[in-house]
Design a protein around this motif. Sequence first.
Motif, short mmCIF file in Angstrom:
data_model
loop_
_atom_site.label_atom_id
_atom_site.label_comp_id
_atom_site.label_asym_id
_atom_site.label_seq_id
_atom_site.Cartn_x
_atom_site.Cartn_y
_atom_site.Cartn_z
N HIS A 103 11.72 -7.17 3.06
CA HIS A 103 11.18 -5.82 2.85
C HIS A 103 12.06 -4.82 3.59
O HIS A 103 11.61 -4.14 4.53
N ALA A 104 13.30 -4.74 3.20
CA ALA A 104 14.25 -3.88 3.90
C ALA A 104 13.86 -2.41 3.82
O ALA A 104 14.17 -1.61 4.71
N ALA A 105 13.16 -2.02 2.77
CA ALA A 105 12.78 -0.62 2.61
C ALA A 105 11.75 -0.18 3.64
O ALA A 105 11.56 1.03 3.85
N TYR A 106 11.05 -1.12 4.27
CA TYR A 106 9.99 -0.79 5.21
C TYR A 106 10.35 -1.16 6.65
O TYR A 106 9.48 -1.15 7.53
N LYS A 107 11.60 -1.48 6.91
CA LYS A 107 11.95 -1.95 8.25
C LYS A 107 11.87 -0.85 9.30
O LYS A 107 11.73 -1.14 10.50
N ASP A 108 11.95 0.40 8.90
CA ASP A 108 11.90 1.51 9.85
C ASP A 108 10.51 2.11 9.98
O ASP A 108 10.33 3.15 10.64
N LYS A 109 9.52 1.54 9.32
CA LYS A 109 8.16 2.06 9.40
C LYS A 109 7.53 1.70 10.75
O LYS A 109 7.83 0.65 11.33
N ASP A 110 6.65 2.62 11.21
CA ASP A 110 5.98 2.35 12.47
C ASP A 110 4.73 1.51 12.24
O ASP A 110 4.38 1.17 11.11
N ILE A 111 4.06 1.18 13.33
CA ILE A 111 2.92 0.27 13.25
C ILE A 111 1.74 0.88 12.51
O ILE A 111 0.93 0.17 11.90
N SER A 112 1.64 2.20 12.50
CA SER A 112 0.52 2.85 11.80
C SER A 112 0.59 2.62 10.30
O SER A 112 -0.45 2.51 9.63
N PHE A 113 1.81 2.54 9.76
CA PHE A 113 1.97 2.28 8.33
C PHE A 113 1.42 0.90 7.96
O PHE A 113 0.66 0.75 7.00
N PHE A 114 1.78 -0.10 8.77
CA PHE A 114 1.32 -1.46 8.47
C PHE A 114 -0.18 -1.59 8.74
O PHE A 114 -0.88 -2.34 8.03
#
Length: 694
Positions: A158-169
Amino acid sequence: MIAHLLCILSYNFNTSVILNVYSKLIMFCTTNTLPMDLLLKQGSLKQEVESFCYQIVSESNDQKVGILQSENEQLQPSVSKKSEGELSRVKFMSSSNKITTFSKKPKRRKYDESYLSFGFTYFGNRDAPHAQCVLCKKILSNSSLAPSKLRRHLETKHAAYKDKDISFFKQHLDSPENNKPPTPKIVNTDNESATEASYNVSYHIALSGEAHTIGELLIKPCAKDVVMRMFDEQYSKKIDAVQLSNSTVARRIKDLAADIEEELVCRLKICDGFSLQLDESADVSGLAVLLVFVRYRFNKSIEEDLLLCESLQSNATGEEIFNCINSFMQKHEIEWEKCVDVCSDASRAMDGKIAEAVTLIKYVAPESTSSHCLLYRHALAVKIMPTSLKNVLDQAVQIINYIKARPHQSRLLKILCEEMGAQHTALLLNTEVRWLSRGKVLVRLFELRRELLVFMDSAFRLSDCLTNSSWLLRLAYLADIFTKLNEVNLSMQGKNVTVFTVFDKMSSLLRKLEFWASSVEEENFDCFPTLSDFLTEINSTVDKDICSAIVQHLRGLRSTLLKYFPVTNDNNTWVRNPFTVTVKPASLVARDYESLIDLTSDSQVKQNFSELSLNDFWSSLIQEYPSIARRAVRVLLPFATMHLCETGFSYYAATKTKYRKRLDAAPHMRIRLSNITPNIKRICDKKTQKHCSH
């Protein structure tokens, strides 16, 4: 002491482990100021040495099992019979012969809330959880609960989401879709999938009427080629497991036909009533084949299906036909009392096996009526015509047969038509079969009259007819009138045709015949386009003899049709349009008429009447107005024509050809002539064993 330990370890561990234990024991001893013997005499220090030895051995990567015994006992090394993945166990025995057991427990990782920043939550037991990705729902083992491994999964999958913070997950984890309990996915085995695919292909083979060998000789190779080109060879090899041999396809078709028959029998058992349509004919192998169709109400519509297709083994008599149908009814426990009508091509005045079979059916079903095919009545009525027109028709047939009976003449005519730029290159063959469109035959002959005049030898006695304008005028009229009659015939064919539909068509035809006769008397031929165009072409008028013959034919045709389709006082007009009824019909009792009043006062029902067909309209009212709706459906159930039987024999002849004389065509007819789709999943579930193709 050290030498004794090393000796014992040499039986169960490799050299690297022994050297590791030796070096660490020396280091342990050098850190203590007391001599080795004094250390061993102290119980606490002795236990410390034993624990230290166990720690050294347990940290090794060797998976063997060793047993350490005291000095007074004989050394008994043993190796565990379990797999290499089991933990090492080492037993130390004290001087008091008390056995102390130590086991190496697997390391269990704990889940940390910070792992959600990598897109992972836990799955399963909280003490020894598995890692589950909140994006793809993939479940990893407990050993993957490490930040580096979780980060690697996020960056690679999931390279497109590697920079997302914990709130996204966390938001993704709390979504309603993720809170749903996981549904178990049932995956068929290769054999089950191959069997189901075999049934699907066999079903299509039966629908097409092709030979059974087409599955293995054509369909499977083509499917393999397509899959190999679109995917790869690995997927193409899986198609070999689909069973499509000649005998297998035959068995599959029988299973599919049996499933359709089972469904049909269940429907007939729960329906309120049904009507029958039957006919008998001979096939290419000389067998007498009986086709019986049934019309019944199911759900919110009136359905038509093939009841049975059987070959009569002995004499094809009326009694034999009845026994064949009666055996089917008794075998499946279908009540004869539900039969409301029997349609055939035998009128009340005719004698024959079909008429005898209908009489026997009416005996076991006292409330049943019998009806004469309306198409057959129409065909009988149009055969009557004046002598002058009949002679022209016979001569036209002779001209056509002169060409079509000689293949060499047909080829030469085709070449001539192509050179002259004609619209057509061949004549149509005439036959006495009543379903053939005779109008098209005569129109084709009239359109090729110039080419035939050039082609035909003057020695042929009918060649002069093509130059006779009077003969051509009569031919043009016959082409027009038979075209119109054939259009009416075709409009009365098809499925779900009711008696009301046929009588509406015949009423329209009777009015047209009167109009055409009046127009011809006034020498107005606009209603006959072929005749009108020919008159314009030759710039001539029609002789009085020809006009008289045309008028005589039209008037005689109208009177004949009235004989076969008499105008009767129908008490069932309320079925055709209940909203026009203002007085209680004689066929209805007071309770039914009150229900009819309630029905016609419902605005929603009135809207449905304009949107639905007559059959579907009354079928949809069974639940709301059961009494009056059932009476209406009973009126609509009888067959008006023998169209289904005629179509069925056409399919039968195309399926059982001279190259397949031994074919049992009954299962094929069950599939081709039925509106019921077989439940292939149910058929496969009944199979205890599912084998792939060898």
